[in-house]
Scaffold this active site. Structure first.
Site, mmCIF file in Angstrom:
data_model
loop_
_atom_site.group_PDB
_atom_site.id
_atom_site.type_symbol
_atom_site.label_atom_id
_atom_site.label_comp_id
_atom_site.label_asym_id
_atom_site.label_seq_id
_atom_site.Cartn_x
_atom_site.Cartn_y
_atom_site.Cartn_z
ATOM 1 N N TYR A 115 0.863 -1.187 0.000
ATOM 2 C CA TYR A 115 0.000 0.000 0.000
ATOM 3 C C TYR A 115 0.894 1.230 0.000
ATOM 4 O O TYR A 115 1.967 1.230 -0.581
ATOM 5 C CB TYR A 115 -0.974 -0.077 1.183
ATOM 6 C CG TYR A 115 -2.131 0.867 1.071
ATOM 7 C CD1 TYR A 115 -2.915 0.898 -0.077
ATOM 8 C CD2 TYR A 115 -2.432 1.744 2.113
ATOM 9 C CE1 TYR A 115 -3.976 1.779 -0.193
ATOM 10 C CE2 TYR A 115 -3.505 2.628 2.003
ATOM 11 C CZ TYR A 115 -4.266 2.645 0.846
ATOM 12 O OH TYR A 115 -5.308 3.513 0.744
ATOM 13 N N LYS A 170 -21.807 -18.858 -9.075
ATOM 14 C CA LYS A 170 -21.068 -18.765 -10.335
ATOM 15 C C LYS A 170 -19.612 -18.400 -10.068
ATOM 16 O O LYS A 170 -18.688 -18.949 -10.670
ATOM 17 C CB LYS A 170 -21.719 -17.697 -11.210
ATOM 18 C CG LYS A 170 -21.467 -17.862 -12.672
ATOM 19 C CD LYS A 170 -22.370 -18.942 -13.223
ATOM 20 C CE LYS A 170 -22.296 -19.012 -14.713
ATOM 21 N NZ LYS A 170 -23.320 -19.915 -15.254
ATOM 22 N N ASP A 213 -28.498 -14.456 -16.202
ATOM 23 C CA ASP A 213 -29.880 -14.343 -15.731
ATOM 24 C C ASP A 213 -30.502 -12.984 -16.039
ATOM 25 O O ASP A 213 -31.139 -12.352 -15.188
ATOM 26 C CB ASP A 213 -29.947 -14.625 -14.222
ATOM 27 C CG ASP A 213 -29.683 -16.092 -13.907
ATOM 28 O OD1 ASP A 213 -29.587 -16.887 -14.846
ATOM 29 O OD2 ASP A 213 -29.583 -16.439 -12.718
ATOM 30 N N ALA A 274 -31.617 -18.846 -24.192
ATOM 31 C CA ALA A 274 -30.903 -20.109 -24.356
ATOM 32 C C ALA A 274 -31.334 -20.828 -25.629
ATOM 33 O O ALA A 274 -30.501 -21.327 -26.393
ATOM 34 C CB ALA A 274 -31.125 -21.002 -23.139
ATOM 35 N N ASN A 389 -23.724 -25.966 -17.817
ATOM 36 C CA ASN A 389 -22.871 -24.902 -18.348
ATOM 37 C C ASN A 389 -21.483 -24.862 -17.729
ATOM 38 O O ASN A 389 -20.566 -24.278 -18.309
ATOM 39 C CB ASN A 389 -23.532 -23.541 -18.125
ATOM 40 C CG ASN A 389 -24.759 -23.348 -18.975
ATOM 41 O OD1 ASN A 389 -25.294 -24.302 -19.531
ATOM 42 N ND2 ASN A 389 -25.228 -22.116 -19.079
#
Length: 463
Positions: A115, A170, A213, A274, A389
């Site tokens: 930092y 996900k 989505d 889809a 998927n």
């Protein structure tokens, strides 16, 4: 309808206290079995001369079924239920992901480099040479998982907070299967202009954008605009991930029954994001005869209610899904539970292929047509041939990030599908094994390699 198979998504753990004598555990497991529960783990928590305490995990088929199992145990004499908890809710409690530094900060020197003041040198270097952002920050390995919550799984418009558990999941899959750091971005707007503007504004942090989505037809516009206006890969997984894995599965299913992609008639039920993406990719792969259906039946040239995307696949034929499937070779369902019957399936061509991919309940339960189909696949993990998927998107982004691709293209989708299909050796190909397991560690590697090669061939790889 056939009863749903018990599965982990509705599993419960029951903590019970039993008298410490022979046969007591058997009475509990017997009660669970009598109401259709499927035993998972049984753990001993405590044992004394008088009592034992055990945790018993059981798969159920619904929340109502789980309650029925609990009541069956509760009705046993001398058995005390100490606690019941839903395993799926427990897994999500507190969220499923976290951010962790890659190195410890143990001293003032470490802090001065990580930092201020040392980080200022890095900022200046990137400002002078923007390309260094890929080597000096997380951008090279980070994906934004973006949603507006308008089409969450098969549940509908749940909004951004309702979508967050899916986006967290996900992100977990990106990390687990491809080593990619992904972060959920759930937007409090469903306006396409706002979504595009917001994603463009956060894009400097990320190496790629995974859209998720977002309801059709807005998802087509949003993806198209972001692809045009960003120089990093943009991928709508509901469209292209589904299309890639469906094509991979169909390639191998057709090998089994010795039919050609160009000769078969394919019926797709579900003309949303889809369905349209699957149809487009199958066409690119050589399919010449595709009929699509929505809730009003076949997408016919005579209909006046079709969107631009649906009009792409309009045919002369008219009628219902049942009519469309007469003599068809392949059914691909991206629609709703129970829309198929055994009679409709039996009206299809010889050796029919049925991909019933509605989740969690497929268009037809596989048990109903096990003797009538050549190949059956679903989107569920508790049946063979899960079309998931996760076989596609981690490897697609891994390949795109590693070669610094400026976009993800149809050629990449095709090559990814061929790579997935190739992982099932011809000698291993069977009606219940047309697609590799989601836990096959070769998948992400093979897909990434295929995507990189396609990017280089197309001249869009920058590294």
């Amino acid at each position: 309808m056939v009863a749903l198979t018990p599965n982990p998504s509705y599993s419960v753990t029951i903590r019970v206290q039993l008298p410490n004598r022979a046969g007591m555990l058997a009475s509990v497991t017997g009660a669970i079995a009598s109401v259709g529960g499927n035993l998972d783990q049984i753990n001993l928590i405590e044992r004394t001369h008088q009592i034992t305490i055990r945790e018993i995990s059981v798969d159920a088929s619904s929340t109502e079924h789980a309650e029925k199992i609990v009541q069956a145990v509760k009705s046993l004499p001398d058995i005390t239920i100490l606690e019941v908890f839903d395993r799926t809710f427990n897994l999500h409690r507190g969220g499923k992901i976290s951010i962790q530094g890659k190195m410890p900060l143990r001293s003032v020197s470490d802090l001065a480099m990580a930092y201020t003041p040392g980080v200022g040198r890095i900022c200046t270097a990137i400002a002078q040479d923007p390309e260094q952002v890929y080597s000096l920050t997380i951008k090279q390995n980070t994906v934004a998982v973006v949603t507006d919550g308008s089409a969450v799984l098969g549940l509908g418009n749940l909004g951004p907070a309702g979508a967050l558990p899916v986006m967290e999941g996900k992100a977990m899959l990106f990390k687990e299967f491809a080593g990619i750091d992904a972060f959920p971005i759930c937007l409090a707007t469903q306006d396409p202009d706002e979504i595009v503007r917001t994603v463009k504004n956060i894009a400097p942090v990320f190496g790629g954008i995974n859209l998720e989505d977002i309801a059709a037809p807005r998802c087509f516009e949003i993806e198209e605009r972001l692809r045009r206006e960003l120089d990093i890969p943009v991928f709508h997984d509901d469209q292209h991930g589904t299309a890639i894995v469906t094509l991979a599965a169909l390639i191998n299913a057709l090998k089994l029954i010795n039919k050609s992609m160009s000769k078969i008639r394919i019926v797709i039920n579900g003309a949303g994001a889809a369905g349209v993406a699957v149809a487009r990719l199958l066409r690119k792969a050589g399919a010449e005869n595709i009929w699509m259906c929505d809730t009003k039946g076949i997408l016919s040239l005579s209909r006046t209610d079709l969107t631009d995307q649906k009009r792409e696949f309009a045919v002369k034929a008219q009628g219902s899904l049942a009519g469309a499937l007469q003599g068809a070779d392949v059914f691909i369902g991206l629609s709703a539970p129970g829309v198929l019957t055994p009679e409709i399936v039996r009206s299809m061509a010889k050796d029919p292929i049925v991909f019933a991919m509605a989740n969690p309940i497929p268009e037809i339960q596989p048990e109903l047509v096990k003797d009538d189909v050549a190949v059956m696949a679903t989107g569920r993990s508790d049946y063979p041939n899960q079309i998931n998927n996760v076989l596609a998107f981690p490897g697609v982004f891994r390949g795109a990030l590693d070669c610094r691709a400026s976009a993800i293209t149809t050629t990449m989708y095709l090559e990814a599908a061929y790579a997935i299909a190739s992982l099932v050796n011809p000698s291993d190909l069977k009606p219940d094994f047309i697609i590799p397991s989601v836990f096959d560690k070769r998948v992400s590697i093979a897909v990434a390699a295929a995507v990189q090669q396609a990017a280089r061939t197309e001249g869009i790889a920058r590294s």
